[in-house]
Design an enzyme around this catalytic site. Structure first.
Site, PDB file in Angstrom:
ATOM      1  N   CYS A  17      13.612  13.386  -8.873  1.00  0.00           N
ATOM      2  CA  CYS A  17      13.926  14.426  -7.913  1.00  0.00           C
ATOM      3  C   CYS A  17      12.694  14.999  -7.226  1.00  0.00           C
ATOM      4  O   CYS A  17      11.584  14.915  -7.729  1.00  0.00           O
ATOM      5  CB  CYS A  17      14.622  15.598  -8.611  1.00  0.00           C
ATOM      6  SG  CYS A  17      16.117  15.126  -9.473  1.00  0.00           S
ATOM      7  N   GLY A  43      13.477  10.679  -4.511  1.00  0.00           N
ATOM      8  CA  GLY A  43      14.913  10.552  -4.771  1.00  0.00           C
ATOM      9  C   GLY A  43      15.634  10.204  -3.491  1.00  0.00           C
ATOM     10  O   GLY A  43      15.499  10.907  -2.493  1.00  0.00           O
ATOM     11  N   ASN A 118      13.528  19.643 -10.784  1.00  0.00           N
ATOM     12  CA  ASN A 118      13.005  18.288 -10.933  1.00  0.00           C
ATOM     13  C   ASN A 118      12.565  18.152 -12.380  1.00  0.00           C
ATOM     14  O   ASN A 118      11.821  18.981 -12.869  1.00  0.00           O
ATOM     15  CB  ASN A 118      11.808  18.114  -9.985  1.00  0.00           C
ATOM     16  CG  ASN A 118      10.963  16.880 -10.324  1.00  0.00           C
ATOM     17  OD1 ASN A 118       9.747  16.927 -10.226  1.00  0.00           O
ATOM     18  ND2 ASN A 118      11.586  15.801 -10.707  1.00  0.00           N
ATOM     19  N   GLY A 119      13.065  17.133 -13.057  1.00  0.00           N
ATOM     20  CA  GLY A 119      12.647  16.931 -14.447  1.00  0.00           C
ATOM     21  C   GLY A 119      13.838  16.634 -15.324  1.00  0.00           C
ATOM     22  O   GLY A 119      14.901  16.239 -14.844  1.00  0.00           O
ATOM     23  N   TYR A 259       1.824   6.104  -9.705  1.00  0.00           N
ATOM     24  CA  TYR A 259       2.903   5.501  -8.926  1.00  0.00           C
ATOM     25  C   TYR A 259       3.794   6.474  -8.164  1.00  0.00           C
ATOM     26  O   TYR A 259       4.095   6.260  -6.997  1.00  0.00           O
ATOM     27  CB  TYR A 259       3.768   4.652  -9.860  1.00  0.00           C
ATOM     28  CG  TYR A 259       5.017   4.122  -9.202  1.00  0.00           C
ATOM     29  CD1 TYR A 259       4.927   3.213  -8.159  1.00  0.00           C
ATOM     30  CD2 TYR A 259       6.277   4.538  -9.613  1.00  0.00           C
ATOM     31  CE1 TYR A 259       6.078   2.740  -7.534  1.00  0.00           C
ATOM     32  CE2 TYR A 259       7.427   4.063  -8.986  1.00  0.00           C
ATOM     33  CZ  TYR A 259       7.315   3.169  -7.959  1.00  0.00           C
ATOM     34  OH  TYR A 259       8.441   2.707  -7.338  1.00  0.00           O
ATOM     35  N   ASP A 363       1.051  -1.579  -9.807  1.00  0.00           N
ATOM     36  CA  ASP A 363       0.908  -0.315 -10.541  1.00  0.00           C
ATOM     37  C   ASP A 363       1.468  -0.367 -11.948  1.00  0.00           C
ATOM     38  O   ASP A 363       1.026   0.383 -12.813  1.00  0.00           O
ATOM     39  CB  ASP A 363       1.569   0.826  -9.755  1.00  0.00           C
ATOM     40  CG  ASP A 363       2.981   0.489  -9.393  1.00  0.00           C
ATOM     41  OD1 ASP A 363       3.845   0.506 -10.273  1.00  0.00           O
ATOM     42  OD2 ASP A 363       3.219   0.172  -8.204  1.00  0.00           O
ATOM     43  N   CYS A 399      10.642   7.133 -20.710  1.00  0.00           N
ATOM     44  CA  CYS A 399      10.316   8.525 -20.377  1.00  0.00           C
ATOM     45  C   CYS A 399      11.560   9.379 -20.601  1.00  0.00           C
ATOM     46  O   CYS A 399      12.643   9.003 -20.174  1.00  0.00           O
ATOM     47  CB  CYS A 399       9.885   8.625 -18.919  1.00  0.00           C
ATOM     48  SG  CYS A 399       9.632  10.333 -18.382  1.00  0.00           S
ATOM     49  N   CYS A 458       4.788   7.351 -21.992  1.00  0.00           N
ATOM     50  CA  CYS A 458       5.426   6.050 -21.759  1.00  0.00           C
ATOM     51  C   CYS A 458       4.463   4.908 -22.069  1.00  0.00           C
ATOM     52  O   CYS A 458       4.901   3.758 -22.185  1.00  0.00           O
ATOM     53  CB  CYS A 458       5.984   5.946 -20.346  1.00  0.00           C
ATOM     54  SG  CYS A 458       4.883   6.532 -19.098  1.00  0.00           S
TER      55      CYS A 458
END
Ligand code: SF4
Length: 476
Positions: A17, A43, A118-119, A259, A363, A399, A458
């Site tokens: 997001c 997004g 966002n999250g 990224y 990446d 993640c 990650c």
């Protein structure tokens, strides 16, 4: 999860997001729409804006790109007022149901509130279960609605106190923007995993956004980052700040630099573009190889490939061309079409590759299927050797903080050694940036240096925020 651009299962991690908030500016909704457009990379599934016209909340949400959802002037005319918040969504759970599109807003007995974030909350399922037992009726599957219900049932009197009360109960990585008739709020989780920045629009209004590129599109001036664990409250008297959480060491998401973020954004005082270039420099120092040409996998591999080329002295060439006009799901995603996915997006620039020893710079490698197709394409164009250099460490863990990654069993690096990965994607050699190289590129001594840590879970599995639902087996 399907990647809407290639019609394949996601071969890259996807940002979930982007958020914006505007206060004290005429045409707040139009500024929010432009900000969302600049944040489109975060997004692409849906977008929404809620404004307050002085008497009531006004909203418009839709599935698709910002330009499609807000293209009609009549729609924008319904979003009156000098305060607005907006949201871009990349759907991970609950599909792209319109009722999951943010911002959400509700009228409470203490007044109205619109919220977007966002999250990802790592205890959302646990909280949701408890809230449902208490009689709360959920209308969506988004974590944002957990915030809304926690605010609704809080015993505190004011909206600010209730928001703080809710924030203290949630765990996870989040940057929240919220709008009331009287103020705009920005809130970052205590570790500041997801970004949130503060800017000033030209006529004296204020802007909150996930990245500085959203300020640039409307000519707003960068003021500062909203600090990890900080809540900013913006009203007609200006801005004030609250710090509702105990202070802790920040852990900004390092993948934003690698990224997710747009290269022209400045995040946590680092240029994303410069960071990517410097990662390429470190990568060349760590794992240089004799070759004729350095070729980025566009677009996000470009700055790192430039850094790699500059450091190694090997020419940089655009040996792969990306088609920016790849449609979204405009064709039925049959198996045959899915297999064409990478060709739709990337094409070999044969004269650059033919007869050359090629270093491809990308990446990340997630499932590895995209990498394999790109390598095959480069070999088919006549490359005599193909070496791959990756500007992140191997992605071995999912993640849980707001980025859509496949589960561990689907991550190539979780199940293969580097040699086996090289075999699987068909390259002559494969190397990833080291942790210390990555941290050095970002101006640190190394991963364990004195300047602090990023979230790099990650790659390392070192999750800095408790995974409540996972440990309690409430998430898949
Ligand atoms: S786990 Fe990876 S993608 Fe997720 S927040 Fe941490 S560094 Fe970023």
């Amino acid at each position: 999860m399907m990647n809407p651009a290639t019609l394949e299962p996601s071969n890259r991690p996807y940002e979930e997001c982007g958020v914006v908030g505007i206060w004290g500016a005429p045409d707040a909704a139009a500024l929010a729409a432009l900000g969302l457009h600049a944040l489109q990379h975060r997004g692409q599934e849906a977008a929404g804006i809620v404004s307050h016209d002085g008497e009531k909340f006004c909203q418009h949400k839709g599935l698709g790109l910002v330009g499609d959802v807000f293209s009609d002037a009549r729609v924008m005319n319904t979003l009156a007022g000098s305060g607005a918040i907006g949201h871009n969504r990349y759907a991970t759970t609950g599909g792209t149901l319109l009722r999951n599109v943010q911002p959400l807003y509700a009228d409470f007995e203490f007044g109205g509130l619109a919220v977007a974030h966002n999250g990802n909350l790592t205890n959302a399922a646990t909280l949701r279960q408890a809230l449902v037992k208490r009689g709360c009726l959920f209308q969506s599957t988004t974590d944002t609605e957990v915030f809304v219900h926690l605010i609704a049932i809080s015993l505190y009197a004011t909206v600010l106190e209730r928001l703080v009360d809710a924030a203290k109960q949630v765990k996870g990585a989040y940057s929240v923007v919220a709008l009331t008739p009287d103020f705009l709020i920005g809130l970052r989780d205590p570790l500041g995993v997801r970004p949130l920045i503060l800017g000033r629009v030209a006529d004296g209004g204020w802007m909150l956004a996930s990245e500085t590129c959203a300020l640039d599109i409307v000519g707003a001036e960068f003021v500062r980052n909203v600090e990890p664990g900080e809540m900013v409250i913006i009203d007609n008297d200006g801005i004030r700040s609250m710090r509702p959480f105990a202070q802790t060491s920040p852990r900004f998401c390092v993948f934003e630099y690698i990224y997710f973020a747009r290269p022209d954004s400045i995040l946590e005082d680092h240029s994303v573009y410069e960071a990517r270039k410097q990662i390429g420099v470190e990568l060349a120092r760590e794992s240089g190889v004799e070759a004729d040409v350095i070729v980025p996998v566009p677009d996000s591999g470009v700055p790192s490939a430039m850094g790699f080329a500059a450091e190694s002295g090997i020419p940089f060439e655009m040996g792969i061309i990306r088609n920016h006009y790849v449609g979204r799901t405009f064709i039925e995603p049959t198996d045959q079409i899915r297999n064409l996915g990478v060709r739709m997006k990337h094409s070999a620039n044969t004269p650059v590759l033919q007869g050359k020893r090629v270093v491809l710079v990308d990446d990340s490698i997630v499932r590895g299927t995209t990498s394999r197709k790109i390598v095959d394409m480069v070999r088919a164009a006549g490359a005599t050797e193909v070496h791959m250099r990756i500007s992140s460490p191997p992605t071995k863990h999912p993640c849980f903080y707001g980025i859509d990654t496949p589960e561990e069993s689907q991550l190539l690096a979780a199940t293969h050694s580097i040699e086996k990965m090289a075999e699987a994607i068909g390259v002559d050699s494969l190397a990833f940036i080291s942790f210390d190289g990555l941290y050095r590129a970002l101006g640190h001594d190394g991963r364990t240096g004195a300047q602090g840590r990023y979230c790099d879970a990650c790659f390392t599995g070192d999750y800095p925020i408790e995974l409540v639902d996972k440990d309690g087996r409430l998430v898949a």
